[in-house]
Write an enzyme that holds these catalytic residues in place. Structure first.
Site, PDB file in Angstrom:
ATOM      1  CG  HIS A 214      -2.045   1.119   0.703  1.00 11.08           C
ATOM      2  ND1 HIS A 214      -3.006   0.962  -0.252  1.00 11.08           N
ATOM      3  CD2 HIS A 214      -2.080   2.419   1.049  1.00 11.08           C
ATOM      4  CE1 HIS A 214      -3.613   2.105  -0.462  1.00 11.08           C
ATOM      5  NE2 HIS A 214      -3.083   3.015   0.321  1.00 11.08           N
ATOM      6  CE1 TYR A 218      -2.175   7.589  -0.659  1.00 11.06           C
ATOM      7  CE2 TYR A 218      -1.792   5.406   0.249  1.00 11.06           C
ATOM      8  CZ  TYR A 218      -2.660   6.399  -0.148  1.00 11.06           C
ATOM      9  OH  TYR A 218      -4.017   6.217  -0.044  1.00 11.06           O
ATOM     10  CG  HIS A 366      -8.873   2.064  -7.266  1.00 10.14           C
ATOM     11  ND1 HIS A 366      -9.078   3.339  -6.794  1.00 10.14           N
ATOM     12  CD2 HIS A 366      -7.825   1.558  -6.551  1.00 10.14           C
ATOM     13  CE1 HIS A 366      -8.201   3.588  -5.829  1.00 10.14           C
ATOM     14  NE2 HIS A 366      -7.427   2.529  -5.677  1.00 10.14           N
ATOM     15  CG  PHE A 367      -4.802  -0.825 -10.332  1.00  7.85           C
ATOM     16  CD1 PHE A 367      -4.151  -0.901 -11.535  1.00  7.85           C
ATOM     17  CD2 PHE A 367      -5.310  -1.996  -9.775  1.00  7.85           C
ATOM     18  CE1 PHE A 367      -4.029  -2.107 -12.188  1.00  7.85           C
ATOM     19  CE2 PHE A 367      -5.184  -3.207 -10.430  1.00  7.85           C
ATOM     20  CZ  PHE A 367      -4.545  -3.262 -11.647  1.00  7.85           C
ATOM     21  CG  HIS A 368      -5.587   0.707 -15.529  1.00  3.45           C
ATOM     22  ND1 HIS A 368      -5.758  -0.526 -14.957  1.00  3.45           N
ATOM     23  CD2 HIS A 368      -4.636   0.549 -16.493  1.00  3.45           C
ATOM     24  CE1 HIS A 368      -4.955  -1.404 -15.558  1.00  3.45           C
ATOM     25  NE2 HIS A 368      -4.265  -0.771 -16.499  1.00  3.45           N
ATOM     26  NE  ARG A 429      -6.850  -7.345  -9.705  1.00  3.02           N
ATOM     27  CZ  ARG A 429      -5.985  -6.936  -8.758  1.00  3.02           C
ATOM     28  NH1 ARG A 429      -6.348  -6.924  -7.491  1.00  3.02           N
ATOM     29  NH2 ARG A 429      -4.785  -6.530  -9.077  1.00  3.02           N
ATOM     30  NE  ARG A 430      -3.597  -9.566 -10.236  1.00  2.00           N
ATOM     31  CZ  ARG A 430      -2.763  -9.616  -9.220  1.00  2.00           C
ATOM     32  NH1 ARG A 430      -2.870 -10.544  -8.318  1.00  2.00           N
ATOM     33  NH2 ARG A 430      -1.794  -8.744  -9.114  1.00  2.00           N
TER      34      ARG A 430
END
Ligand code: HAS
Length: 552
Positions: A214, A218, A366-368, A429-430
């Site tokens: 995580h 950041y 979300h992470f894209h 996903r994946r």
């Protein structure tokens, strides 16, 4: 004056673009391959190999190498100080060599374990040795950055750390706090697993992996935010609305970004719900600096818009140089993408709502939008300034530059919408869905709950993916041509000022104290689940070689 530093920054920058190219290519192949009705460009084996390369090259390496180049540039230019050459050079060589070894392991099919390499998935020792070498390289670079800041502080007692350097410090401190448990998991668990088939306790491993996983996000975000606070206002001829709020945001990122990893493990059995809940609360705390950033950045934009004659409630928005300045346009588009992704992150972080989206395409959406949108687009737009400054060559075909952030933004937005909605309909996903029977069987497609409904959203995602891949290809083409053949670029005599003029040191400049506070919160948040896992005793599982579709 900064011969070694600039050489390291240039190598890191060029290498980051090569990784963006490699990882981006496999992203393009994947988004088509996993979409019903689109050409299948990959087999299952290639899909998992490609997905591993995509994740490692883009999430871990493209970001890290760009951040190294940015950090070295900011420290040298802003503090006007030389960095420790041998440390910097050794770190850079190790990181490049480790990355090449990792690429060989993945491309030769010996590490089809995705970028999270969860055990008991087995991979060649080459992959884990490569990871260890990269880690050591990054520690050397981190040490060089901290040593330069420390030396500058001794030379400038009572002076505040300039804002961009403060952002670099926060980034490196997060990395150095987060990576030791990863090193433990790789060296003492994954490597023995791959060398001697030693069994691994999956839960223990995942605890230490997500301790790192995580804060890693950041580590990507904070440099982007640093650019929003410093370069974006400079491009608009102003300064950040509130430097104090900016430093407060960095401080909160520093103290709250590590102790939240359990929010990736809400569905893992064997961790007490109270500890998961504690991490939920801390995750909401780490969203606060992003809200502060939203306020501060928008206030800065309003200030700049009014300086340009914008009137009334919304006139300042239209007064900004949308579509004219590629740096401004890229960075603000990135911020908008991050804004959307931030809200899906807050959904993820909710202890109970997470069950509805975990391991679905929602997380991919979300992470894209976070790392692919907010972070990568910021780095792309910053390259338009950084490449000429470092290489002394200006961009070619400058009129085309604006197409890059535009394609990237539109493509990411469409991709993000498609994948978020597909995820709400529980598209996984994946998963190489082309092989997953149900998408090719019209009878099953009509009878299985929801499955048929994924199709248009995944197709929408693929359209978005192709659009932003075009933007990426254009960016890389223009950048490589400019680095080698661009017209000479000369900086006008004025010194490069990145941050607002530093004033007197404040509480925020007590860097050691802030790291100490971060450590205390980390110890509280992680000692509890660690004690639980170790007192119960480990249950190691034998390794398993992924084959094709089984690798997910
Ligand atoms: Fe995340 C999963 C929660 C931020 C990246 N995240 C991931 C993964 C990645 C990733 C790569 O709680 C997948 C890992 C894997 O492979 O399994 N994330 C959050 C939360 C935030 C957050 C609460 N993530 C990021 C950032 C990333 C990133 C930043 C990369 C750079 N994330 C999660 C959770 C999971 C997760 C769970 C696990 C899910 C699962 O089940 O597996 C927050 O930090 C977000 C705070 C941000 C805001 C936005 C503030 C707005 C700003 C812009 C203002 C602009 C405006 C303009 C207003 C609150 C600064 C207009 C805006 C419009 C809306 C139009």
């Amino acid at each position: 004056k900064f011969r070694i530093e600039d050489r390291v920054a240039k190598v890191a920058l060029v290498f980051s673009y090569v990784l963006l190219l490699l990882g981006g290519l496999f992203g393009f192949l994947q988004v088509l391959s996993r979409t019903p009705g689109m050409p299948k460009l990959e087999t299952a084996q290639l899909y998992y190999e490609g997905l591993t390369l995509h994740g490692v090259a883009l999430a871990i390496l493209w970001t890290a190498f760009f951040i190294v180049a940015l950090a070295v540039f900011v420290i040298t230019r802003e503090l006007n100080i030389n960095m420790n050459g041998p440390l910097l050079r050794a770190g850079c060589i190790l990181a490049v060599v480790g990355s090449l070894m990792g690429a060989v392991a993945i491309l030769s099919g010996q590490a089809t374990v995705l970028y999270t390499f969860y055990p008991p998935l087995q991979a060649s020792p080459l992959f884990f040795i490569a990871l260890a070498i990269i880690l050591i390289g990054t520690w050397f670079i981190g040490a060089a950055v901290l040593e330069a800041i420390w030396r500058w502080k001794k030379l400038n007692p009572g002076k505040e750390v300039p804002l961009a350097t403060y952002g670099v410090f926060t980034t490196i401190a997060i990395w150095l706090l987060a990576t030791p448990p990863l090193a433990y998991a790789v060296l003492f668990r994954s490597l023995p697993m791959s060398l001697f088939n030693a069994p691994v306790d999956v839960l223990e491993w995942r605890l230490w992996f997500w301790f790192f996983g995580h804060p890693l996000v950041y580590f990507w975000l904070v440099p982007a935010v640093t650019i929003w606070y410093t370069i974006l206002p400079r491009v608009l001829g102003t300064e950040v609305f509130s430097k104090t709020a900016a430093k407060a945001a960095f401080m909160l990122y520093l103290i709250a970004s590590v102790p939240v990893g359990l929010h990736h493990q809400f569905v893992d059995p064997g961790v007490h719900p109270v500890y998961k809940y504690l991490h939920t609360v801390l995750t909401y705390l780490v969203a606060v600096p992003s809200f502060i950033t939203a306020f501060n950045v928008i206030a800065t934009l309003e200030k700049a818009g009014r300086m340009r004659g914008g009137k009334g409630l919304f006139g300042w928005i239209t007064a900004l140089p949308w579509g004219k300045d590629p740096v401004f346009t890229g960075i603000t588009f990135a911020i908008i993408l991050f804004g959307i992704a931030g809200f899906s992150g807050v959904v993820n972080a909710s202890f109970n709502v997470n069950y509805n989206v975990h391991n679905t395409a929602w997380v991919v959406g979300h992470f894209h939008l976070t790392v692919g949108g907010g972070v990568t687009l910021t780095f792309i737009a910053t390259s338009f300034l950084l490449v000429p400054l470092l290489f002394g060559r200006d961009y070619v075909a400058k009129k085309l530059l604006i197409a890059v952030p535009t394609l990237w933004f539109v493509g990411q937005l469409i991709f993000g919408i498609g994948y978020h909605v597909a995820g709400l309909l529980h598209a996984p996903r994946r998963t190489f869905t082309a092989e997953a029977g149900y998408l090719n069987d019209p009878n099953l497609l009509n009878t299985l709950h929801l499955v048929g409904q994924w199709t248009p959203w995944l197709q929408l995602g693929a359209i978005g993916g192709v659009i932003f891949a075009l933007g990426g290809a254009l960016f890389l083409l223009l950048t490589f041509v400019s680095i080698f053949k661009g017209p000479p670029f000369r900086m006008d005599g004025a010194a490069l000022q990145i941050s607002p003029t530093p004033e007197k040191a404040t509480f925020f400049d007590r860097l050691g104290l802030l790291v100490g506070i971060a450590l205390v919160i980390i110890i509280i948040a992680y000692s509890l689940p660690a004690i639980e896992i170790y007192t119960r005793g480990l249950s190691p599982a034998p390794p398993y070689w992924p084959t094709g579709a089984a690798a997910g």
